[in-house]
Design an enzyme around this catalytic site. Structure first.
Site, mmCIF file in Angstrom:
data_model
loop_
_atom_site.group_PDB
_atom_site.id
_atom_site.type_symbol
_atom_site.label_atom_id
_atom_site.label_comp_id
_atom_site.label_asym_id
_atom_site.label_seq_id
_atom_site.Cartn_x
_atom_site.Cartn_y
_atom_site.Cartn_z
ATOM 1 C CG ASP A 1 36.153 42.849 35.760
ATOM 2 O OD1 ASP A 1 36.450 43.322 34.644
ATOM 3 O OD2 ASP A 1 35.033 42.409 36.038
ATOM 4 C CE LYS B 1 28.612 40.874 43.337
ATOM 5 N NZ LYS B 1 29.934 41.468 43.262
#
Ligand code: NAG
Ligand code: NAG
Ligand code: NAG
Ligand code: NAG
Ligand code: NAG
Ligand code: NAG
Ligand code: NAG
Ligand code: NAG
Ligand code: NAG
Ligand code: NAG
Length: 866
Positions: free
Chosen positions: A658, A560
């Site tokens: 989230d 990432k």
């Protein structure tokens, strides 16, 4: 009363010619106004220091006029959500009135920013601290309790920002006075910023008084809200010289009418109309926007609405920032702006105002809010102006600021906010749950379970083993969790480096307690083919995710990479490393390591061969088979186990914030793993969960209670998980703006329809596989998760139990009737103790859980099996 106001404004209007001249003079010199004088003080510090963003804070000592009654103190504990140790870990305490004196230029307006971190300092308890702050005749705060305010807003620290009118005397006196209504009261302050600014306020039209203006230039104001609408958090360092912070607007949106967010295309140039415009807002604010959506029919039938909690009996200045980067003609999009249900602007046409595509423009409106109807809210609503027949029935907003204006007595202070009783209750509930699972009480629970669940001798033996195991685990655990270090080590809180983008790995080197491996940028480049686009497997708010190889191509990983051009997300990045490196669980994505070199922020994870849960539910790629119902249940169980571990398994309660179907990943064996902790928040201990600074999360999954109250508990994750459960059942996205209004939000639609027409909303691919008993249990669980009130929602442990139960009902459709409700509850109590025992740490105990806890479960539900 109206009459008085009118007189007052007429008086102001007669003055305006004079004002205009003054105004234009000051304008010629705005460029030098920003930072003409600037004082950035770390209170209580004796030396200069640098914060995590590279801003320099100087000692406050030479500005205190009477230095005999103040104390310099250090906070006892550091909350994990503090953005930096400077200026929050040191404070100055005043036990009697004290004044700071700053020499300032009489030519400029000044920002005053006050930073408070209500922690224990020496023997000073922040709960005893009530005080007022005044500045040159204006009352900025009165009977202020930083502790109560922080608690109510679920923030660890408080920043209060004011903009002070020009001070003719040339001296700004900032006075702190402890309240005399309380014994032992004291005042404290961690940081003060005084920064000169150009005059950015002019004449403002009063909403509801046609053609009346007020001159905002003569008011001292408090900033109540400053939002980058449709965009992300913008840190002080990215603002144009005035070091303002811009927050995300999504928490303030009313109901499910979220509209759509857009970003300017790369080939559109956004440029200020004049060079002074940059002080109004940074370009990043204008690059993103929220509009209503593509469907004109839908747009005609709703208002894009934001709601703000404010103090009554004040006048507010509402500044709206616009920039249309898609349309370029007048009358293509015309809309009406309502403020508190009054028309503020009938025909708003951004292009007509700005003169063209990509040109920023702002509009100010003033409104007085009295407490007549007990309303302490300010509503802003946008609606397409259908009457003028524009080409598009839509409306747009890019940024928003709300300022509170001083009243006639020069006051700006409101009451302390009231913490919601619901939250207190939620916390005590959580405390109850955890005390249940404590080993010391385990014996009691086991006893009662044995009384009612007959014939489970096997369990007793198992519990013995678990308890033994827990004791040994505890020791290992305490040694590893002790290495939980503050995110900003002392190496960064002092010293001289002025940019946070320094190379090297200073920020991550002291994290992770050995879990986190370091990668060089060279290794990462080789592993990803120099970040080849062909390797991109996902794009998130943070940046791109690549498939990569490490260790000489022997291991596949997900890499990432943070968007290198922006400072946004540094905090999330560090947060994620810190959290993940401490956590190991079969149902959490494992962080392998990180790379922070050359301004790059890169995280390396285990590769999840089967991607996200979402891509297997709808819009499936051609080669993706749809998941069977039993597979889906298994995935939900795995994910709930991961989240349950976050809530209760670690030393710190971790709220994911989230939870959504794109954050549930699947490995090659279809084992669900929860990912993306960038937004997670930790509380210090299990029963102290007031965390969160800014409401974050994803549309469609956001807990409405969190929306309303900005109070974060683990039940917010439960709500989001409830949405995921319906997504899994219905095979449709949480939000689908192309559907009819009542169907846009899956959560709202499911709640309305599960009773009457459940059949219709089930994914047709799996409809015939589900046994009715199982369906009923599953739906009940999901609906409970979506309860409006967090207290009515089950804990994640209960959700997990219910899903396990569903799976048993599905696998043994005849078996379940054996389990009476009461027995099921008892079994849950037992199950909870087992979970808490084995979900402590590492993968070893997890294996244990998978076989043993499940085995026990099957024993209870399906006696035939024994
Ligand atoms: C602007 O301000 C600076 C410093 O305050 C001053 O030196 C300069 O003369 C001013 N310029 C004008 C045009 O007033
Ligand atoms: C502090 O100093 C001021 C004068 O600067 C004096 O009036 C006051 O009494 C002193 N307070 C204490 C507590 O010594
Ligand atoms: C302060 O203390 C005094 C004596 O210790 C007591 O009489 C008084 O009620 C207290 N005041 C408050 C506001 O607690
Ligand atoms: C910008 O790019 C988009 C496609 O990305 C294209 O549709 C549009 O016409 C372009 N606009 C200009 C002004 O070049
Ligand atoms: C607001 O003003 C009204 C009228 O002056 C007053 O009755 C009311 O108590 C005030 N409300 C607050 C919260 O100060
Ligand atoms: C605006 O109208 C809505 C309903 O249309 C109402 O709920 C709300 O309280 C009103 N707000 C104000 C400030 O009057
Ligand atoms: C939009 O808000 C205005 C002002 O509060 C209200 O009069 C109108 O009915 C609302 N329209 C819709 C469609 O909700
Ligand atoms: C605050 O605002 C009022 C207008 O309501 C103005 O008349 C007054 O001078 C301002 N300043 C002070 C110190 O009251
Ligand atoms: C000060 O604030 C506290 C807490 O909000 C409140 O209970 C108290 O009544 C306030 N005192 C005064 C004098 O306003
Ligand atoms: C817009 O939404 C309505 C339902 O509200 C639907 O009937 C219509 O087909 C939609 N139009 C488009 C272009 O999607």
């Amino acid at each position: 009363m109206n009459c008085n106001i009118q007189k007052f404004f007429w008086a102001i209007i007669t003055f305006s010619c004079i004002i205009i001249t003054v105004h234009s003079q000051s304008k010629t010199n705005t460029t030098s106004a920003a930072n003409a004088d600037s004082f950035i003080l770390a209170c209580g510090a004796t030396t200069d220091s640098t914060d995590a963003n590279g801003r320099k804070w100087t000692s406050d000592t030479k500005f205190i006029t009477s230095n005999n009654n103040s104390l310099s103190v250090t906070a006892k504990s550091q909350d994990p959500s503090l953005p930096s140790t400077v200026p929050y870990m040191l404070a100055r305490i005043f036990q009697s009135e004290a004044t700071y004196k700053f020499p300032v230029s009489p030519k400029y307006r000044h920002w005053i920013r006050l930073h408070f971190y209500p922690s224990s300092y020496n023997n000073f308890d922040p709960l005893n601290s009530f005080f007022s702050v005044t500045a040159n005749g204006f009352t900025l705060l009165n009977n202020f309790s930083a502790s109560i305010t922080a608690e109510a807003l679920t923030q660890a620290y408080i920043i209060r920002e004011f903009t002070m009118i020009k001070i003719e005397s040339g001296f700004l006196d900032l006075t702190f006075t402890p309240s005399n209504s309380y014994n032992d009261s004291f005042a404290f302050i961690n940081g003060i910023e005084i920064i000169s600014m150009p005059e950015i306020f002019q004449s403002v039209s009063m909403v509801g008084f046609s053609d009346q203006n007020m001159e905002a230039e003569f008011y001292t104001m408090q900033t109540m809200f400053r939002l980058n609408v449709g965009g992300q958090y913008i840190p002080a360092t990215d603002d144009s010289d005035l070091s303002r912070i811009w927050y995300d607007d999504s928490p303030y949106i009313y109901g499910a009418g979220l509209g759509v967010t857009t970003e300017a295309d790369k080939n559109v140039t956004i440029a200020y109309p004049s060079k002074d415009s940059k002080y109004i807002a940074p370009l990043d604010v204008y690059r993103t926007a929220r509009s209503m959506g593509p469907n004109a029919t839908v747009n005609r039938n709703y208002n894009l609405t934001w709601i703000f909690d404010i103090d009554v009996n004040f006048t507010y200045l509402v500044r709206l920032h616009f920039c249309d980067y898609r349309l370029d003609k007048v009358n293509q999009m015309v809309f009406t702006i309502f403020i508190n249900n009054q028309t503020a602007e009938q025909e708003a046409d951004v292009i007509a105002w700005s003169g063209g595509k990509g040109v920023p423009v702002y509009k100010d409106y003033a409104t007085y809010v009295n407490g007549k109807n007990g309303d302490d809210q300010l509503w802003l609503a946008l609606h397409p102006d259908v009457e003028v027949k524009p080409e598009f029935y839509d409306s747009i907003l890019n940024g928003l600021e709300i300022f509170k204006l001083n009243d006639t007595k020069g006051n700006l202070a409101g009451p302390n906010p009231v913490p919601s009783p619901m939250k207190a209750e939620a916390e005590s509930q959580q405390g109850k749950f955890t005390s249940h699972s404590k080993l010391s009480k385990g014996g009691v629970i086991v006893g009662s379970v044995l009384g009612s669940v007959a014939g489970l001798g096997l369990i007793v033996a198992l519990i013995g083993i678990f308890m033994h195991k827990k004791k040994t685990d505890k020791k290992e655990l305490s040694s590893s969790t002790n290495s939980w270090l503050p995110i900003y080590g002392s190496s960064r809180s002092s010293g001289t480096n002025t940019t946070s983008k320094s190379s090297g790995s200073s920020r991550i080197s002291n994290l992770g307690g050995g879990f986190c491996r370091h990668f060089t940028l060279a290794e990462i480049r080789i592993g990803t083919d120099d970040f080849s686009e062909s390797r991109v497997i996902g794009v998130g708010g943070f940046g791109k995710v690549y498939k990569g190889f490490i260790d000489g191509n022997t291991k596949t990983v997900a890499i990432k990479r943070a968007n290198p051009s922006s400072e946004q997300g540094v905090h999330e990045f560090l947060n994620e490393i810190e959290l993940l490196s401490k956590l190991r669980h079969r149902h959490l994505v494992s962080l392998i390591g990180a790379c922070e070199e050359n301004n790059e922020m890169i995280l390396v994870y285990d590769y999840m061969a089967n991607g996200t849960l979402r891509e297997h539910l709808y819009k499936t790629k051609n080669n993706n088979q749809t998941l069977s119902w039993v597979q889906r249940l298994g995935i939900c169980i795995g994910a709930s186990r991961g989240i349950h571990y976050l809530h209760t398994g670690a030393k710190f309660t971790i709220i994911h914030r989230d939870v959504k179907s794109t954050n549930i990943l699947l490995d090659e064996k279809w084992v669900a793993k929860v990912s993306d902790f960038g937004l997670s928040k930790t509380g210090h201990t299990l029963n102290q969960t007031h965390v969160s600074t800014i409401v974050k999360g994803s549309f469609g999954y956001l807990d409405p209670e969190y929306f309303r109250r900005q109070q974060l508990t683990d039940k917010s994750d439960v709500y989001s998980f409830g949405v995921v459960l319906f997504e899994v059942l219905c095979g449709r996205p949480a939000l689908n703006p192309s559907l009819a209004k009542e169907q846009v939000s899956l959560a709202d639609w499911a709640i309305l329809n599960y009773k009457s027409s459940l059949e219709e909303i089930i994914d047709p691919h799996i409809k015939d596989e589900i046994y009715p008993e199982c369906l009923k249990q599953f739906t009940e669980t999901a609906v409970k998760c979506l309860s409006d009130n967090g207290l009515d929602r089950p804990s994640m442990g209960e959700v997990l139990w219910n899903l396990e139960y569903c799976l048993q009902l599905q696998k043994n459709p005849d078996g379940p009737k054996v389990v009476a409700k009461q027995k099921a509850n008892d079994a849950y109590a037992l199950y909870a103790t087992l979970l808490s025992i084995d979900e402590e740490e590492d993968e070893k105990s997890d294996k244990f859980e998978d076989h043993s806890a499940n085995a026990v479960f099957s024993q209870i539900v399906n006696p035939k099996g024994r």
